[in-house]
Design an enzyme around this catalytic site. Structure first.
Site, short mmCIF file in Angstrom:
data_model
loop_
_atom_site.label_atom_id
_atom_site.label_comp_id
_atom_site.label_asym_id
_atom_site.label_seq_id
_atom_site.Cartn_x
_atom_site.Cartn_y
_atom_site.Cartn_z
N TYR A 51 84.88 60.23 -10.65
CA TYR A 51 85.58 61.49 -10.41
C TYR A 51 86.14 61.51 -8.98
O TYR A 51 85.88 60.61 -8.19
CB TYR A 51 84.63 62.67 -10.65
N LEU A 89 68.20 56.51 -18.67
CA LEU A 89 67.13 55.99 -19.53
C LEU A 89 65.73 56.37 -19.07
O LEU A 89 64.85 55.51 -18.95
CB LEU A 89 67.29 54.49 -19.73
C1 LIG Z 1 77.50 63.20 -24.32
C2 LIG Z 1 77.35 62.95 -22.85
C3 LIG Z 1 78.06 63.73 -21.96
C4 LIG Z 1 77.92 63.54 -20.57
N1 LIG Z 1 78.55 64.38 -19.71
C5 LIG Z 1 78.28 64.31 -18.38
C6 LIG Z 1 78.73 65.32 -17.49
O1 LIG Z 1 79.32 66.34 -17.89
N2 LIG Z 1 78.46 65.15 -16.17
C7 LIG Z 1 77.74 64.08 -15.69
O2 LIG Z 1 77.52 63.97 -14.49
N3 LIG Z 1 77.25 63.15 -16.53
C8 LIG Z 1 77.46 63.26 -17.86
N4 LIG Z 1 76.87 62.39 -18.71
C9 LIG Z 1 75.85 61.43 -18.18
C10 LIG Z 1 74.44 62.04 -18.29
O3 LIG Z 1 74.29 63.22 -17.52
C11 LIG Z 1 73.37 61.03 -17.83
O4 LIG Z 1 73.55 60.76 -16.46
C12 LIG Z 1 73.43 59.72 -18.61
O5 LIG Z 1 73.54 59.97 -20.00
C13 LIG Z 1 72.21 58.85 -18.34
O6 LIG Z 1 71.01 59.54 -18.63
P1 LIG Z 1 70.24 59.32 -20.05
O7 LIG Z 1 69.95 57.85 -20.17
O8 LIG Z 1 68.99 60.16 -19.94
O9 LIG Z 1 71.14 59.79 -21.15
C14 LIG Z 1 77.05 62.53 -20.09
C15 LIG Z 1 76.35 61.73 -21.01
C16 LIG Z 1 76.48 61.94 -22.36
C17 LIG Z 1 75.67 61.09 -23.32
#
Ligand SMILES: Cc1cc2nc3c(=O)[nH]c(=O)nc-3n(C[C@H](O)[C@H](O)[C@H](O)COP(=O)(O)O)c2cc1C
Length: 353
Positions: A184, A302
């Protein structure tokens, strides 16, 4: 002893635990960028699911700073009214409402994921697409060529940030996060791979940091002194000649000096070529290095099994943000806590145990 379930204080806010919902775009705003019933149902369930804080998805600070036409915004009074309802729902079922503000830069103006089988493609101008703004006219993969930001554009973006911070406060959010990662605008300014400017906003790291620091100051100008400001930053670009961990520790310390209260680490994602880390806790593992910046550190990436929480907090980071695991199961945090359900789950559900 600190555990993932110990409260954490950020300015005057006490967050009841250190397991938070990571911001995740739902691409489900109404045509005017306001929250819909989907947001109330989605965030309501997760706020009742044991997370200490719900960080509402990336919310645009101006129409051209959204990623898609279905992103939330916080630049009109109608949007503020919708967010107020959403923040109230989150608070009323037991969590802290926070919102992530976004200025998407060159990652703006693409279709929603389910319309293009998960690939990002630009919205054609005849369908309401717009030209993105970026530090330099270098496009992100297949997206539209951005216009190079002029000083006047920069002033406008800073005003947008300040107004959106004020609006987030009016809506009743208790913490604010700036999305400064995942390619971004703020990340684009920082990275030598996206910022080729030769004026005061480009050049060496100190030059590339200048506009991002003004972004933090603009948010602080619209956001009350007693409420915390979080910044999501990449721990590194994970690309040849990109931002290194050392660069980013310097950036994190500077952000702390400008008024940020917590650094929320992710990694990569400036371009599709950036290395994608895939092991559990991958971003949290950067935490100890970043603590040297003197600002509390959180991370997502993760954290998906209950034992990951104990590995992460307090050894690696001060708090974790959980994304996909809580998309799959709104009650993930309650299950991970493993406490007596009659004490930790909502009383309305006690007969289920
Ligand atoms: C459907 C989806 C939408 C996401 N939208 C954003 C967002 O709006 N802003 C952001 O900083 N990260 C966004 N991410 C990243 C997540 O906040 C997170 O950092 C990433 O999925 C890794 O964490 P996790 O392994 O627990 O999913 C998004 C991820 C997913 C799967």
């Amino acid at each position: 002893m600190t555990t993932p379930w110990t409260p954490i204080r950020l300015r005057d806010l006490s967050v009841p635990n250190r397991v938070w919902l990571s911001p995740m775009c739902q691409y489900s705003a109404d045509r005017d960028g306001a929250p819909t019933d989907w947001h109330l149902a989605h965030y309501g369930a997760r706020a009742a699911g044991g997370v200490g804080m719900v960080v509402v998805e990336c919310t645009g600070v101006a129409p051209d700073m959204r990623t898609t036409s279905r992103d939330l915004g916080l630049y009109t009074d109608e949007q503020v009214a919708g967010h107020r309802r959403l923040a109230d729902v989150i608070r009323s079922v037991g969590s802290i409402p926070a919102v992530q503000l976004g200025a998407a830069g060159r990652k703006s103006s693409h279709g929603v994921p389910w319309d293009n089988a998960g690939t990002r493609s630009p919205i054609p101008p005849e369908d309401g697409g717009w030209q993105p703004l970026a530090p330099s006219p270098i496009p992100f993969a297949g997206l539209a060529l951005p216009a190079e930001m002029s000083t006047k554009d920069g002033t406008r973006v800073l005003e947008d940030l300040e107004r959106s911070a004020r609006n987030a406060h009016r809506a009743g959010y208790e913490a604010l996060e700036l999305h400064g990662a995942n390619g971004y605008l703020l990340h684009e300014f920082l990275s030598p791979l996206a910022n080729h400017r030769t004026d005061a906003w480009g050049g060496d790291l100190a030059g590339r940091l200048r506009f991002p620091l003004r972004m933090i100051e603009a948010l602080r100008a619209g956001w009350p002194e007693d409420k915390p400001l979080l910044v999501r930053l990449p721990a590194a670009d994970l690309l040849e000649d990109g931002l290194t961990e050392d660069d980013m520790v310097t950036v994190a310390a500077a952000m702390g000096g400008a008024g940020a209260d917590l650094i929320d680490l992710v990694s990569g994602a400036l371009t599709p070529k950036a290395l994608r880390l895939t092991e559990p806790l991958h971003n949290a593992r950067f935490g100890p290095r970043f603590r040297a910046a003197g600002v509390p550190v959180a991370a997502s990436g993760l954290v998906s099994e209950p034992h990951h929480l104990d590995e992460a907090v307090p050894g690696l980071v001060d708090a974790v943000l959980v994304g996909r695991a809580i998309l799959r199961d709104p009650y993930w945090a309650l299950r991970a806590r493993g406490a007596d359900p009659r004490e930790s789950w909502p009383k309305q559900y006690h007969r289920a145990f």
